[in-house]
Design a protein around this motif. Structure first.
Motif, PDB file in Angstrom:
ATOM      1  N   SER A   1       0.852  -1.191   0.000  1.00 37.54           N
ATOM      2  CA  SER A   1       0.000   0.000   0.000  1.00 37.54           C
ATOM      3  C   SER A   1       0.880   1.230   0.000  1.00 37.54           C
ATOM      4  N   ILE A   2       0.435   2.267  -0.718  1.00 36.40           N
ATOM      5  CA  ILE A   2       1.192   3.513  -0.771  1.00 36.40           C
ATOM      6  C   ILE A   2       0.215   4.663  -0.571  1.00 36.40           C
ATOM      7  N   ASN A   3       0.758   5.803  -0.174  1.00 32.25           N
ATOM      8  CA  ASN A   3      -0.038   7.007   0.039  1.00 32.25           C
ATOM      9  C   ASN A   3       0.017   7.883  -1.205  1.00 32.25           C
ATOM     10  N   VAL A   4      -1.157   8.186  -1.739  1.00 32.53           N
ATOM     11  CA  VAL A   4      -1.264   9.048  -2.921  1.00 32.53           C
ATOM     12  C   VAL A   4      -2.347  10.071  -2.645  1.00 32.53           C
ATOM     13  N   ASP A   5      -1.988  11.345  -2.668  1.00 32.11           N
ATOM     14  CA  ASP A   5      -2.953  12.420  -2.441  1.00 32.11           C
ATOM     15  C   ASP A   5      -3.709  12.207  -1.134  1.00 32.11           C
ATOM     16  N   THR A   6      -2.979  11.943  -0.065  1.00 29.61           N
ATOM     17  CA  THR A   6      -3.514  11.745   1.295  1.00 29.61           C
ATOM     18  C   THR A   6      -4.410  10.520   1.407  1.00 29.61           C
ATOM     19  N   ALA A   7      -4.431   9.686   0.359  1.00 24.27           N
ATOM     20  CA  ALA A   7      -5.229   8.460   0.413  1.00 24.27           C
ATOM     21  C   ALA A   7      -4.304   7.268   0.270  1.00 24.27           C
ATOM     22  N   THR A   8      -4.702   6.157   0.893  1.00 25.21           N
ATOM     23  CA  THR A   8      -3.921   4.929   0.791  1.00 25.21           C
ATOM     24  C   THR A   8      -4.526   4.055  -0.304  1.00 25.21           C
ATOM     25  N   VAL A   9      -3.683   3.668  -1.274  1.00 29.26           N
ATOM     26  CA  VAL A   9      -4.149   2.820  -2.384  1.00 29.26           C
ATOM     27  C   VAL A   9      -3.270   1.583  -2.449  1.00 29.26           C
ATOM     28  N   ASP A  10      -3.841   0.522  -3.027  1.00 33.44           N
ATOM     29  CA  ASP A  10      -3.132  -0.753  -3.114  1.00 33.44           C
ATOM     30  C   ASP A  10      -2.381  -0.866  -4.430  1.00 33.44           C
ATOM     31  N   LEU A  11      -1.222  -1.512  -4.327  1.00 35.67           N
ATOM     32  CA  LEU A  11      -0.378  -1.761  -5.495  1.00 35.67           C
ATOM     33  C   LEU A  11      -0.119  -3.261  -5.557  1.00 35.67           C
ATOM     34  N   SER A  12      -0.358  -3.851  -6.728  1.00 36.13           N
ATOM     35  CA  SER A  12      -0.136  -5.286  -6.916  1.00 36.13           C
ATOM     36  C   SER A  12       0.761  -5.468  -8.127  1.00 36.13           C
ATOM     37  N   LEU A  13       1.982  -5.954  -7.890  1.00 36.25           N
ATOM     38  CA  LEU A  13       2.974  -6.066  -8.960  1.00 36.25           C
ATOM     39  C   LEU A  13       3.462  -7.502  -9.065  1.00 36.25           C
TER      40      LEU A  13
END
Length: 626
Positions: A501-513
């Motif tokens: 998970s990373i923080n983007v624009d004060t929101a936490t979003v999931d990353l799946s690689l």
């Protein structure tokens, strides 16, 4: 126009006759098509000379000649007792009109019809259908044009299945002119079935063994006109020849009778060049060019080199394919393919799966160099109606991907996952079954594809994974003006996935690689996949996924000769986690134009699983990228 009111006017003597000649015009009343056309065709033969002048004393003879021919023209349609009256009237100083008033009278009615099949082919389905569907049954009007067409149809059906000596030992129509009754007796004897005999390929430069396994039949198999047409088509598809002539030599004195084939082939060592420009809402503008040399030498080898570019992802591609026949029994080829692919990709995330818009967090260049070596085997099924292409192969992939971060981040861990330089060596097996016929809207058939391959460190690979894939496409023609397209695919990859998970624009979003090389990743969405969604946007973070599931059903209705309308439903997604498939659905309508260059498709589709159910236009013109 009502019977008795129909009128046809024919000018029998064309302009250009001497001015001194009388011009005789014909008019026919009382009958309609197809009787009218046949009567006119018969009376046309009653003509005047180029300088003839008519006196009234000639009128009865002219009228009787025309009436006699009119009666003869009505008999094939079952009218043997017509009332034909004629009169000649002066139109002007140099033209006359002969009017025939026709009452066809009662038609000849079929009393009984005896249709019998004999010979070795009496039980084949095509001929049984012909017999059972005989149109001139008891109680119907006798039509000798139908009688003759049925005889031709039976002969064509028999000959297409190899019964080249078929005949009608009895073909009899008995007429009772007093009762207007007809008795039909027809015996169709197929005779013995012909077999394929020897094939003489004539003079050519190729080594023995290269052409001998091109036909989808063997000596001693039943003759089939369809297989002969396929043989001619397969010879053209080799690309070796500029001229092909196949002469049939029928040997009816042999037991069983055979058909030998003598070929005349012309070929050149030649280069060919192709190029195209295209546009599609999936790819944007695209261009491609290809050079081919075929054959390269007496061993029948072929070389193709293609280069292409498309605006989508600024994708650049070079593909080289070399194929050489193996001189063994059956159709086998050594095949080598080299692909160089360069594209610019974005790493993107969404705040929620229902959001149509992505947030771009990184951009990078991905360079793939793939070398594949295999042995292609071509096998025939269902007497040549289907062909299976199977290939055991080994392939090497060099993949390099380098991304740049576009937004501030607390960690660069995921950048280490993106920036990879892998060398993958894998072995695998692929199968492709093709059975397609017709062209344009009439195209029907199927195509099934399966592949599986695995990369392992024991083979010298830097990474380990296994991938399996299967797809099927069906085009069905339930009725003449309708067709149904069915499509489905499923792909699975056993490759490591990193989730964070990373923080983007004060929101936490999931990353799946996934650690699967980019060249082998799955992507869904677009005009050839799940419509209503952007091209290859259905996947993990817009960089591709391990797995894919898609399906589609489309119903198409022809509205004009080369135009049709379609309605469709698509579903699918590409994903890394089978527990979180999130299959997306799209519906829409489309228009098809079947041009000389192929179908041009315009689809308007709605994304049912995006917020607001947005609409998207899908347009495909020209051929896809290499």
């Amino acid at each position: 126009m009502k019977r008795g009111g129909r009128f046809a006017l024919i000018i029998l003597l064309a302009a250009g006759y001497p001015a001194a000649a009388d011009e005789l015009l014909y008019a026919v009343k009382g009958i309609g098509e197809p009787l009218l056309a046949n009567v006119l065709a018969h009376v046309e033969t009653v003509q005047l000379g180029q300088s003839a002048r008519l006196a009234e004393k000639d009128f009865p003879e002219i009228i009787e000649a025309a009436a006699k021919r009119a009666r003869a023209a009505l008999r094939p349609f079952g009218y043997y007792r017509p009332d034909v009256r004629g009169r000649i009237e002066k139109q002007d100083a140099e033209s006359l009109r002969l009017t025939l008033d026709i009452k066809p009278g009662p038609p000849m009615i079929v009393a009984t019809a005896s249709i019998t099949l004999r010979g070795e082919g009496a039980d084949i389905e095509e001929l049984r259908d012909w017999r059972d569907g005989w149109p001139l049954k008891a109680g119907t009007r006798l039509d000798q044009t139908v009688w003759e067409r049925q005889k031709v149809d039976a002969t064509e059906r028999a000959e297409s299945r190899g019964f080249l000596g078929s005949a009608f030992p009895l073909h009899l129509i008995e007429l009772d002119l007093e009762q207007n009754r007809a008795v039909l007796r027809l015996i169709f004897d197929t005779g013995p079935r012909y077999m394929f005999g020897d094939i003489d390929f004539g003079e050519h430069i190729l080594k023995p063994g290269i052409l001998e396994y091109t036909p989808r039949f063997s000596k001693g198999e039943p003759y089939s006109s369809r297989l002969l047409d396929t043989f001619r088509s397969d010879l053209w598809k080799t690309g070796y020849f500029t001229y092909i002539e196949i002469k049939e030599v029928r040997r009816g004195d042999q037991n069983p009778p055979t058909v030998d084939l003598n070929l005349k082939l012309e070929m050149l060592h030649r280069n060919s060049y192709q190029g195209s420009l295209g546009f599609g809402t999936d790819t944007g503008f695209r261009t491609q060019a290809q050079w081919s040399r075929n054959p390269m030498s007496r061993n029948g080898a072929r070389m193709d080199v293609g280069i292409g570019w498309q605006d989508r992802d600024d994708e650049f591609l070079i593909r080289t394919n070399y194929r050489r026949p193996r001189l063994v029994r059956g159709r086998q080829f050594w095949s080598t393919e080299l692909t160089f692919k360069l594209e610019n990709l974005d790493l993107e995330v969404k705040r929620s799966p229902e959001d149509e818009d992505f947030i771009k967090i990184a951009n990078g260049d991905v360079t793939d160099l793939n070398l594949r070596f295999g042995r292609l085997n071509v096998r025939d099924r269902k007497r040549g109606d289907q062909q299976i292409f199977s290939t055991p192969f080994i392939q090497y992939l060099s993949s390099d991907q380098q991304y740049e971060l576009l937004i501030p981040s607390e960690t660069d861990d995921y950048m280490d996952l993106l920036n990879q330089n892998d060398n993958a060596i894998s072995i695998g097996y692929s199968v492709d079954l093709v059975d397609v016929w017709g062209k344009g809207f009439e195209t029907a058939g199927r195509r099934d594809r399966v592949w599986v391959f695995t990369a392992n460190k024991s083979l010298g690979s830097d990474t380990e994974f296994t991938q399996a894939y299967a797809s099927t496409s069906r085009i069905l023609r339930p009725r003449e003006q309708w067709k149904v397209l069915l499509r489905g695919e499923v792909g699975y990859t056993d490759a490591h996935v990193e989730s964070l998970s990373i923080n983007v624009d004060t929101a936490t979003v999931d990353l799946s690689l996934t650690e699967l090389p980019s060249f082998y990743r799955f992507k869904a969405g677009g005009g050839q996949s799940v419509r209503g969604y952007g091209y290859e946007t259905l996947n993990n973070n817009d960089v591709g996924s391990n797995n894919i599931v898609t399906a589609s059903i489309e119903v198409e209705r022809r509205i004009l000769n080369n135009w049709s309308m379609a309605a469709f439903f698509d579903i699918g997604n590409a994903f890394n986690d089978w527990g979180n498939m999130d299959l997306y659905k799209g519906v829409g309508l489309g228009v098809r134009w079947y041009s000389i260059a192929g179908p041009i498709r315009i689809d308007v589709a709605q994304a049912l699983d995006f917020e607001g159910n947005p609409w998207r236009l899908h347009l495909t013109i020209g051929t896809p990228l290499l």
